[in-house]
Write a protein that holds these residues in place. Structure first.
Motif, PDB file in Angstrom:
ATOM      1  N   ILE A 251      36.910   2.926  29.591  1.00  0.00           N
ATOM      2  CA  ILE A 251      37.249   1.702  30.338  1.00  0.00           C
ATOM      3  C   ILE A 251      37.399   0.524  29.391  1.00  0.00           C
ATOM      4  CG2 ILE A 251      36.344   0.004  31.975  1.00  0.00           C
ATOM      5  CD1 ILE A 251      35.062   2.382  33.481  1.00  0.00           C
ATOM      6  N   SER A 252      36.468   0.397  28.448  1.00  0.00           N
ATOM      7  CA  SER A 252      36.488  -0.710  27.503  1.00  0.00           C
ATOM      8  C   SER A 252      37.774  -0.716  26.681  1.00  0.00           C
ATOM      9  CB  SER A 252      35.277  -0.622  26.567  1.00  0.00           C
ATOM     10  OG  SER A 252      35.279  -1.681  25.641  1.00  0.00           O
ATOM     11  N   GLU A 253      38.143   0.444  26.182  1.00  0.00           N
ATOM     12  CA  GLU A 253      39.347   0.529  25.368  1.00  0.00           C
ATOM     13  C   GLU A 253      40.594   0.175  26.179  1.00  0.00           C
ATOM     14  OE1 GLU A 253      39.448   1.249  21.864  1.00  0.00           O
ATOM     15  OE2 GLU A 253      37.415   0.572  22.384  1.00  0.00           O
ATOM     16  N   ARG A 254      40.655   0.631  27.419  1.00  0.00           N
ATOM     17  CA  ARG A 254      41.837   0.376  28.244  1.00  0.00           C
ATOM     18  C   ARG A 254      41.908  -1.072  28.711  1.00  0.00           C
ATOM     19  NH1 ARG A 254      42.232   6.162  31.595  1.00  0.00           N
ATOM     20  NH2 ARG A 254      41.507   7.395  29.804  1.00  0.00           N
ATOM     21  N   LEU A 255      40.740  -1.683  28.956  1.00  0.00           N
ATOM     22  CA  LEU A 255      40.741  -3.100  29.313  1.00  0.00           C
ATOM     23  C   LEU A 255      41.231  -3.954  28.144  1.00  0.00           C
ATOM     24  CD1 LEU A 255      37.436  -3.606  31.355  1.00  0.00           C
ATOM     25  CD2 LEU A 255      39.778  -3.663  32.214  1.00  0.00           C
ATOM     26  N   LYS A 256      40.848  -3.583  26.944  1.00  0.00           N
ATOM     27  CA  LYS A 256      41.300  -4.333  25.763  1.00  0.00           C
ATOM     28  C   LYS A 256      42.813  -4.229  25.600  1.00  0.00           C
ATOM     29  CE  LYS A 256      36.908  -3.741  23.318  1.00  0.00           C
ATOM     30  NZ  LYS A 256      36.193  -3.035  22.225  1.00  0.00           N
ATOM     31  N   VAL A 257      43.351  -3.044  25.821  1.00  0.00           N
ATOM     32  CA  VAL A 257      44.797  -2.862  25.725  1.00  0.00           C
ATOM     33  C   VAL A 257      45.502  -3.683  26.804  1.00  0.00           C
ATOM     34  CG1 VAL A 257      46.681  -1.195  25.991  1.00  0.00           C
ATOM     35  CG2 VAL A 257      44.665  -0.588  24.642  1.00  0.00           C
ATOM     36  N   PHE A 258      44.957  -3.643  28.015  1.00  0.00           N
ATOM     37  CA  PHE A 258      45.564  -4.409  29.112  1.00  0.00           C
ATOM     38  C   PHE A 258      45.532  -5.897  28.789  1.00  0.00           C
ATOM     39  CE2 PHE A 258      45.838  -6.657  33.081  1.00  0.00           C
ATOM     40  CZ  PHE A 258      46.756  -5.931  33.825  1.00  0.00           C
ATOM     41  N   PHE A 259      44.399  -6.375  28.317  1.00  0.00           N
ATOM     42  CA  PHE A 259      44.284  -7.803  27.995  1.00  0.00           C
ATOM     43  C   PHE A 259      45.309  -8.189  26.936  1.00  0.00           C
ATOM     44  CE2 PHE A 259      42.774 -11.612  26.001  1.00  0.00           C
ATOM     45  CZ  PHE A 259      42.210 -12.342  27.032  1.00  0.00           C
ATOM     46  N   ASP A 260      45.408  -7.403  25.880  1.00  0.00           N
ATOM     47  CA  ASP A 260      46.342  -7.723  24.800  1.00  0.00           C
ATOM     48  C   ASP A 260      47.792  -7.686  25.287  1.00  0.00           C
ATOM     49  OD1 ASP A 260      44.225  -8.017  23.076  1.00  0.00           O
ATOM     50  OD2 ASP A 260      44.406  -6.012  22.199  1.00  0.00           O
ATOM     51  N   THR A 261      48.075  -6.794  26.215  1.00  0.00           N
ATOM     52  CA  THR A 261      49.445  -6.634  26.702  1.00  0.00           C
ATOM     53  C   THR A 261      49.853  -7.752  27.655  1.00  0.00           C
ATOM     54  OG1 THR A 261      49.255  -4.223  26.516  1.00  0.00           O
ATOM     55  CG2 THR A 261      51.027  -5.082  27.911  1.00  0.00           C
ATOM     56  N   TYR A 262      48.972  -8.099  28.589  1.00  0.00           N
ATOM     57  CA  TYR A 262      49.368  -8.994  29.685  1.00  0.00           C
ATOM     58  C   TYR A 262      48.749 -10.388  29.642  1.00  0.00           C
ATOM     59  CZ  TYR A 262      51.288  -4.823  31.935  1.00  0.00           C
ATOM     60  OH  TYR A 262      52.018  -3.705  32.220  1.00  0.00           O
ATOM     61  N   LEU A 263      47.591 -10.546  29.010  1.00  0.00           N
ATOM     62  CA  LEU A 263      46.861 -11.802  29.166  1.00  0.00           C
ATOM     63  C   LEU A 263      46.691 -12.597  27.883  1.00  0.00           C
ATOM     64  CD1 LEU A 263      44.028 -10.489  31.552  1.00  0.00           C
ATOM     65  CD2 LEU A 263      46.234 -11.509  32.168  1.00  0.00           C
ATOM     66  N   ALA A 264      46.818 -11.957  26.721  1.00  0.00           N
ATOM     67  CA  ALA A 264      46.596 -12.668  25.460  1.00  0.00           C
ATOM     68  C   ALA A 264      47.550 -13.845  25.299  1.00  0.00           C
ATOM     69  CB  ALA A 264      46.744 -11.704  24.279  1.00  0.00           C
ATOM     70  N   GLY A 265      48.741 -13.726  25.892  1.00  0.00           N
ATOM     71  CA  GLY A 265      49.734 -14.783  25.737  1.00  0.00           C
ATOM     72  C   GLY A 265      49.519 -16.002  26.609  1.00  0.00           C
ATOM     73  N   ILE A 266      48.581 -15.928  27.570  1.00  0.00           N
ATOM     74  CA  ILE A 266      48.385 -17.079  28.466  1.00  0.00           C
ATOM     75  C   ILE A 266      47.035 -17.760  28.253  1.00  0.00           C
ATOM     76  CG2 ILE A 266      49.897 -16.124  30.248  1.00  0.00           C
ATOM     77  CD1 ILE A 266      47.360 -15.403  31.836  1.00  0.00           C
ATOM     78  N   THR A 267      46.261 -17.308  27.270  1.00  0.00           N
ATOM     79  CA  THR A 267      44.984 -17.958  27.001  1.00  0.00           C
ATOM     80  C   THR A 267      45.145 -18.948  25.855  1.00  0.00           C
ATOM     81  OG1 THR A 267      42.671 -17.609  26.349  1.00  0.00           O
ATOM     82  CG2 THR A 267      44.290 -16.032  25.501  1.00  0.00           C
ATOM     83  N   THR A 268      44.491 -20.092  25.951  1.00  0.00           N
ATOM     84  CA  THR A 268      44.614 -21.122  24.923  1.00  0.00           C
ATOM     85  C   THR A 268      43.741 -20.826  23.719  1.00  0.00           C
ATOM     86  OG1 THR A 268      42.867 -22.433  25.995  1.00  0.00           O
ATOM     87  CG2 THR A 268      45.151 -22.898  26.628  1.00  0.00           C
ATOM     88  N   VAL A 269      42.780 -19.915  23.879  1.00  0.00           N
ATOM     89  CA  VAL A 269      41.863 -19.554  22.799  1.00  0.00           C
ATOM     90  C   VAL A 269      41.859 -18.033  22.676  1.00  0.00           C
ATOM     91  CG1 VAL A 269      39.471 -19.624  22.004  1.00  0.00           C
ATOM     92  CG2 VAL A 269      40.401 -21.562  23.272  1.00  0.00           C
ATOM     93  N   PRO A 270      41.980 -17.491  21.453  1.00  0.00           N
ATOM     94  CA  PRO A 270      41.893 -16.034  21.285  1.00  0.00           C
ATOM     95  C   PRO A 270      40.602 -15.504  21.918  1.00  0.00           C
ATOM     96  CG  PRO A 270      42.593 -17.066  19.251  1.00  0.00           C
ATOM     97  CD  PRO A 270      42.207 -18.190  20.187  1.00  0.00           C
ATOM     98  N   THR A 271      40.739 -14.434  22.676  1.00  0.00           N
ATOM     99  CA  THR A 271      39.633 -13.946  23.501  1.00  0.00           C
ATOM    100  C   THR A 271      39.436 -12.446  23.304  1.00  0.00           C
ATOM    101  OG1 THR A 271      40.194 -15.624  25.147  1.00  0.00           O
ATOM    102  CG2 THR A 271      38.719 -13.874  25.858  1.00  0.00           C
ATOM    103  N   HIS A 272      38.181 -12.028  23.299  1.00  0.00           N
ATOM    104  CA  HIS A 272      37.837 -10.624  23.081  1.00  0.00           C
ATOM    105  C   HIS A 272      37.083 -10.083  24.287  1.00  0.00           C
ATOM    106  CE1 HIS A 272      36.760  -6.972  20.982  1.00  0.00           C
ATOM    107  NE2 HIS A 272      35.472  -7.207  21.157  1.00  0.00           N
ATOM    108  N   VAL A 273      37.411  -8.867  24.702  1.00  0.00           N
ATOM    109  CA  VAL A 273      36.709  -8.181  25.793  1.00  0.00           C
ATOM    110  C   VAL A 273      35.576  -7.355  25.199  1.00  0.00           C
ATOM    111  CG1 VAL A 273      36.930  -6.573  27.723  1.00  0.00           C
ATOM    112  CG2 VAL A 273      38.881  -8.011  27.071  1.00  0.00           C
ATOM    113  N   ASN A 274      34.351  -7.577  25.665  1.00  0.00           N
ATOM    114  CA  ASN A 274      33.230  -6.779  25.151  1.00  0.00           C
ATOM    115  C   ASN A 274      32.149  -6.607  26.205  1.00  0.00           C
ATOM    116  OD1 ASN A 274      32.065  -9.313  25.226  1.00  0.00           O
ATOM    117  ND2 ASN A 274      31.863  -9.516  23.014  1.00  0.00           N
ATOM    118  N   ASN A 275      31.102  -5.858  25.839  1.00  0.00           N
ATOM    119  CA  ASN A 275      29.940  -5.603  26.706  1.00  0.00           C
ATOM    120  C   ASN A 275      30.342  -5.014  28.055  1.00  0.00           C
ATOM    121  OD1 ASN A 275      28.233  -6.697  24.722  1.00  0.00           O
ATOM    122  ND2 ASN A 275      28.471  -8.755  25.539  1.00  0.00           N
TER     123      ASN A 275
END
Length: 517
Positions: A475-499
């Motif tokens: 789940i963690s790995e797939r959420l990170k891929v999803f975030f990088d694909t769809y959401l990284a471009g709309i955040t004002t600060v680089p963000t990491h999915v963890n825990n």
């Protein structure tokens, strides 16, 4: 603002974490117990520990937001399993009188569910016998209520006769006695509202329908509320896990003397009149309840609105409405003719260009986001037009969450000097949480994980710790891929999915953190 004490419904993120994140957006001081004190699914919280914590923390508080289910039963699932007597229940809820007596200025905002009766066989959150008799108990209540209200046709009468024979008497007795005790606690809560001990009470209808035990108990409570002239103090409507967020928004509005005006716009002409899955009334009536409970008001035009609430609504009622794990082609044909997603998307862009605070309640599908709409918004830049979003579980869960966020965050668009850059970032992160959990996880990652688990014939209640760890890793790995694909471009600060973790060791809900890099 003063101190707010919060006792959640249970330890899951939707009840424990979301209100904390919203409080940070609003600059509120929210005090809640550690999750270790809140029980663990079927294991109830320790009532004595909770009572001591409440008496201590409310001594210097301005407000108390409290789940009566946690106070009395030790959580939402224990409320369906307990063997407390009515006297024991009364003793526990009377703690609210002690809190008020010790601190008369304390404002108490309480919520207490009407116990649900799911329409399926599963004992995961119900008594063991629900695995075999759950659907029958649901149908029993449905026919009992319909018989009283309208009478039964010949087919229903045959079902009713059969159910009275097929449900073991000891099981029916156990189920009915618990319902009666829980119903009496709801009545006690209404009485506390009448006495002025509880300042605002919400009685959510958990997984309800047109007929059934919930409907029977709801009517009785409504009659008591009307007779006691308490309609401005006691609200009864479909919902459950979002109520902590709703009441936090209400406290915020009262603290700020803010009555946000909300314009509501639908993706479907049929939308306002549709009865969503797991609920008993039209979508527009539910929206009125959620807005009123949160301290907001429906206005007549978008021009004067503080918030534009875009509602992606189902075009068909209940059983025909889509689930998030269905493909677009599997949906009822009305989704192809009675919903206009391109026009809906265009409206989102237009309101955003006009400087409106745009919130999206994505309730066209249950248990996750509408993939078709979200892909459309991702492709045309519409995600960046949104300031608040939710699309998880039931319609009520989604509405309460997105409205609470919109109510709190919209205040600072009107009063920007009161809003810090830290709060702006926290509001953005809450929006990212919702995109990632409701769209990324519920509509995508969870569906894939569940299909793989089914193929490997894993059974939820028999998974080992190593299996849970492997599932969580995936789940963690797939959420990170999803975030990088769809959401990284709309955040004002680089963000990491963890825990990433599974709070109840199942895939239905997930917890994770978003960390600024």
């Amino acid at each position: 603002m003063g101190k707010i004490v919060y006792l959640p419904l249970d330890e899951r993120p939707c009840n424990e974490k979301y209100p904390r994140l919203l409080a940070e957006i609003g600059g509120l001081t929210l005090i809640s117990p550690s999750t270790a004190l809140l029980g663990d699914k079927k294991k109830p919280a320790d009532a004595h520990v909770i009572a001591d914590w409440l008496l201590t923390e409310t001594r210097d508080a301005n407000a108390l937001i409290i789940s009566v289910d946690m106070l009395v039963y030790g959580g939402i699932v224990p409320s369906r399993l307990h063997y407390l007597t009515e006297k024991e229940c009364a003793e526990r809820i009377n703690l609210l009188r002690q809190c008020k007596a010790a601190h008369p200025q304390l404002r108490i905002y309480a919520f207490n569910l009407i116990m649900r009766t799911p329409a399926y066989n599963s004992s995961e959150e119900e008594p063991d016998y629900y695995l075999v008799h759950g659907a029958d108990l649901h149908r029993y209540g449905w026919l009992l209520d319909k018989n009283t209200s309208e009478g039964l046709d010949s087919s229903e009468q045959t079902q009713w006769d059969g159910l009275q024979e097929s449900i073991p008497s000891n099981i029916l007795l156990d189920f009915m006695q618990r319902r009666e005790r829980n119903a009496s606690v709801n009545e006690m809560a209404v009485e506390l509202a009448r006495e002025g001990i509880i300042d605002q009470l919400i009685i959510p209808l958990d997984d309800n329908a047109r007929y059934g035990f919930t409907s029977i108990e709801q009517r009785k409570l409504l009659f008591a509320v009307e007779a006691g002239r308490l309609m401005d103090r006691v609200l009864i409507y479909p919902g459950a896990d979002e109520i902590g967020c709703t009441l936090l928004a209400r406290v915020f509005c009262e603290e700020k003397t803010y009555v946000p005006e909300v314009f509501v716009r639908y993706s479907s002409t049929q939308g306002p009149f549709i009865i969503p899955r797991y609920e008993d009334r039209s979508l527009n009536e539910s929206i009125k309840s959620h807005l009123t409970a949160a301290g907001a008001f429906i206005c007549d035009s978008s021009a004067e609105a503080d918030v534009v609430l875009m509602v992606n609504s189902p075009p068909v009622n209940q059983s025909d409405a889509a689930e998030a794990n269905q493909t677009y082609a599997q949906r009822h044909r009305s989704y192809f003719s009675e919903v206009h997603l391109p026009e809906f998307s265009q409206a989102i862009h237009t309101y955003a260009r006009k400087g409106k605070f745009v919130a999206l309640a994505d309730v066209a599908t249950s248990n996750g986001a509408d993939e078709s709409l979200m892909q459309l918004l991702f492709g045309n830049g519409g995600l960046s037009c949104l300031s608040a979003y939710a699309g998880w579980n039931t319609s009520g869960n989604t509405l309460g969450t997105v409205i609470a966020h919109a109510v709190i965050a919209s205040y600072y668009t009107i009063h920007p000097l009161e809003y810090s850059t830290v709060q702006i970032r926290k509001s953005e992160k809450f929006l990212l949480y919702r995109f990632l959990e409701d769209w990324g996880y519920q509509s995508n990652v969870r569906t894939g994980i569940n299909l793989e688990l089914q193929e490997r014939a894993h059974i939820v209640n028999e998974r080992s710790s190593s299996q849970i760890s492997e599932i969580t890793f995936q789940i963690s790995e797939r959420l990170k891929v999803f975030f990088d694909t769809y959401l990284a471009g709309i955040t004002t600060v680089p963000t990491h999915v963890n825990n990433v973790m599974l709070p109840w060791k199942r895939t239905f809900e997930v917890n994770f953190d978003l960390t600024d890099l």
